[in-house]
Each structure stands twice: as structure tokens, then as C-alpha cells.
Scaffold this active site. Sequence first.
Site, PDB file in Angstrom:
ATOM      1  N   ASP A   1       0.768  -1.058   0.230  1.00 10.48           N
ATOM      2  CA  ASP A   1      -0.025   0.108   0.072  1.00 10.48           C
ATOM      3  C   ASP A   1       0.763   1.294   0.065  1.00 10.48           C
ATOM      4  OD1 ASP A   1      -1.994   1.566   0.098  1.00 10.48           O
ATOM      5  OD2 ASP A   1      -2.781   1.192   2.200  1.00 10.48           O
TER       6      ASP A   1
ATOM      7  N   CYS B   1      -5.868   4.240  -4.110  1.00 11.04           N
ATOM      8  CA  CYS B   1      -6.163   3.016  -3.571  1.00 11.04           C
ATOM      9  C   CYS B   1      -7.157   2.136  -4.352  1.00 11.04           C
ATOM     10  CB  CYS B   1      -6.249   3.018  -2.074  1.00 11.04           C
ATOM     11  SG  CYS B   1      -4.545   3.629  -1.110  1.00 11.04           S
TER      12      CYS B   1
ATOM     13  N   HIS C   1     -10.660  -2.603   0.635  1.00  5.06           N
ATOM     14  CA  HIS C   1     -10.874  -1.234   0.110  1.00  5.06           C
ATOM     15  C   HIS C   1     -11.655  -1.139  -1.290  1.00  5.06           C
ATOM     16  CE1 HIS C   1      -9.014   3.013   0.478  1.00  5.06           C
ATOM     17  NE2 HIS C   1      -9.974   2.959   0.926  1.00  5.06           N
TER      18      HIS C   1
ATOM     19  N   ASP D   1       0.128  -0.601  -5.160  1.00  4.33           N
ATOM     20  CA  ASP D   1      -1.078  -0.320  -5.943  1.00  4.33           C
ATOM     21  C   ASP D   1      -0.777   1.188  -6.422  1.00  4.33           C
ATOM     22  OD1 ASP D   1      -0.797   1.274  -3.564  1.00  4.33           O
ATOM     23  OD2 ASP D   1      -2.826   1.300  -2.867  1.00  4.33           O
TER      24      ASP D   1
END
Length: 444
Positions: free
Chosen positions: A61, A101, A156, A285
Site C-alpha cells: 500500500d 487505492c 478497500h 497499488d
Amino acid sequence: MKKMTRRQFIVNGSALLAAMMSGCRKTVSDLAGMKETEEAVKRVPVRPTRDKPNLLFVFFDDAGYGDFGAYGNRQIKTPVIDQIAQYGVKFTQMYAAAPVCSPSRAALLTGRYAQRVGIPDVLGPDAKTGIGKTEKTLATYLKDQGYVSNMIGKWHLGSLPPFFPTKHGFDRFYGVLYSNDMEPFDLYENEAMVQANVDKTKLAEWYSNEAIRFIETNKDRPFFVYLAHNYPHDPQMPPREFAGKSEGGKYGDSLESADFYLGKIIETLKKNGILDNTIIMVSSDHGPGRLGSTGGLRGRKFDVYEGGIRVPLVAQWNTVIPPGTVSGEVSSLMDIVPTIVSLAGGTVDSSRVDGKNMFPLLQGQGSSPHEELYFYYRNSLNAVRSGQWKLHIAKGTQGDKTGMPELYDLAADPGEKTNLASRHPELVQALTAKIRSFDQNMKR
């Protein structure tokens, strides 16, 4: 003569091509700074022990293109990830589908632009939307091929029950619903919250333990483990035993801890005799936030300049990917879905899926399967990559056109420093027309 399976045909055909090319030297431009020439170690692949390979996909991330040792970082130590590159392939022109994200993850798991999926922006805890029930994820495709799948870590893609991983192909979910800078930050097992306000310093270890248990339970059947770390996203809260150990501060501590625990997972694969039939992939990401390295590329998270959307990707598949391979071909994380599904024996609807099968690139062969890649920020289509060229026509979420257009020759100028738009007006016009046409089709 015994009839070959589709999977054996692909691998044996690739082996023949590799043998024919043995001894050839391949020049690869790293495009993140200095150009380098690397000679891939050529080894003729042999057939894996089982027709359907396992997949371990590790997703960071906010890790930058230059955050791993294999991509030139000398402060942050990532020996396990670096060894994956050494034993397999390193991509130098891999792109996320978005610089933030949720849309990047939507594109990764569906193989489709996030705007088609209906997730153009980051989803917060109060979001009422998420991944739609008609979307097929990689886990859904693999379930059709007899796989069992586990989503571990950051999801997410929606925090309401209809959007949970277990409603979208995953047999199990152990993780959190969004970024670690959002509240409440709770740990879930399948569809039940098992720990409120979870201790973030424990996540790397707990995620690793969950992956190990799942692998050992399912070692005799094909499996997909999607391990999506919360690291190194702000705020960095590395495991206490790693605190202060990295030269890269808390940011480095976070990455180094995740690298260490990845080593534990790989040891489990080896111990159970399934390492050679497991594809291991590690990526991020999008580009880094306020910390982290872009490897000298322009821009960061939230940008569609290279630093915001070019990401590292290393992959290992013993006996299939020749060790020391480097691919400088333009690729997208959307390519993961059609590639893995094909290797598992399935197919995707090419009229629906934007990603392309990049299996030859894993072996350092072939050329980019994309004529163009388009880059949105939210619903603003801001740039296109076409061959060596990248055209920007707008910036930001509102499509600010100040100073535009910007045209860059990424083969000569990976840092996007010299705007060549005035020198190539016909190329600007042609690429602008492509952008407008693509965007119109997207919004139909």
C-alpha cells in the site's frame, strides 16, 4: 502419443522458444534513471508438477517504484523481494491503473479500468457503494477452475456486507476494510468483526500467520492467496521488534518487516513441496505518498506522472520463469487477471476485460500487449501511454488544462522533464483524438 494439456502446450512451446534464443543478449532500459544492460540467465523451463499453479500475490500500500533493493534502494533492505527478482522476473514498465487505492485495487482484481467497475475514487468508511455484484474478480474466475482463495489484509472495495470479499469469489477473508489512516480500524474474519481498533503493529505477523495456515490447509489443491499489506501507508506503525532497525526510518521498518514475513510464507511453500508450482508476485497499488522513493520518476501518489503510476513488480515461478529475467515492456496490473486465468485453464471475455495476457513477458519474451494505456484520476482522463510516448492533456481530479499538453519521450526522458509537444503537433493531435474516443466510450 499422449495428448498434451493446454497448460503443457503453453509451457513446452515457451521452452522451445527459450532454447532457440539461448545465448542472446537482451538490452533493457530501466527507465527509472540510468540505462543498464542485463543478460537474463537462460534456462529451458520444464513442466510444473501440476497443471494449475498456485498464486501468492503480495500487494503493498503506497510503496514506490524505487522502494525495493531490486529497484535500486540502498537504505531499505528487502532481501526476500530482491531474491524473487533474482530467481524470476523484474518488470521496469509496469503500471497501476490509478494513482490512488480503491480504483487501483478494483482494476487489479477485475482486469478492468476502475471507471468501468464504478470505483473511480477512494472509498471511505461511510461509502455506500463498492464493487458491484456483476463484477468478476480473479478469485471468481479461479473458483470456476477449482481454486480456493483467501483475501488477507486491506480490501478497500466497499465496507458494507454486500461488498465484502466473501461475496466476490474469495472463500475466506482475514483483514481490514480500508486504509490504516481511516477509523474505525477493525479486524474482520470473513464477515464478522473479531477485533475492534486493532493493534496495527501486529498486522504483518498476523497476516503472515494467516497465509501460512491457509497454505498448509490447502496444499493439496490449487489456491490463490491475495495478501494486501497496509504497509507502508501513513501512519507507519511497524512491528515493535522491527522499530528503529531500518536506515529508512519507520517507513523502512514497515517494508522490511513485511519482507521478513514474506520469507516465512515462502519457507512454508518450500517445506510443503509446492514452491516450484507456485507463482509469487509482489507489487504496489500506485506510487508513494509523502515518503518513499519513486526511483527518480516525476510525481507521486495522486499524480498520473510516472512516479504516481509506475510500480514495481517482481515474479517468481521456478522451472517456468528463467532466473534473472528483466522485462522492459509496457504492462498493466490489469494484465494479471487474464494471464493467471489462462494459466489456470480458464478464459476471460476480452470484450469486457481491458487487461491482456502477458505470460510471454514473464519469461522475458514478446512485446507489450498494449497499443495504449489510459490514466484517469477519478473521472478525468489525464494521460495516455502509447509506445515510447506519453501525452498529458490535464492534471488532477478536475482535469486542469493549465500548461497542457505535455508530451514526453519516455525512452529518452523517463523523468518527464522535457516537453516535446510543440515539436510533434501531429502526434499530439493523434493521441488527443485517441484519448477523446476512449473517454467517450468509457462514459457510454
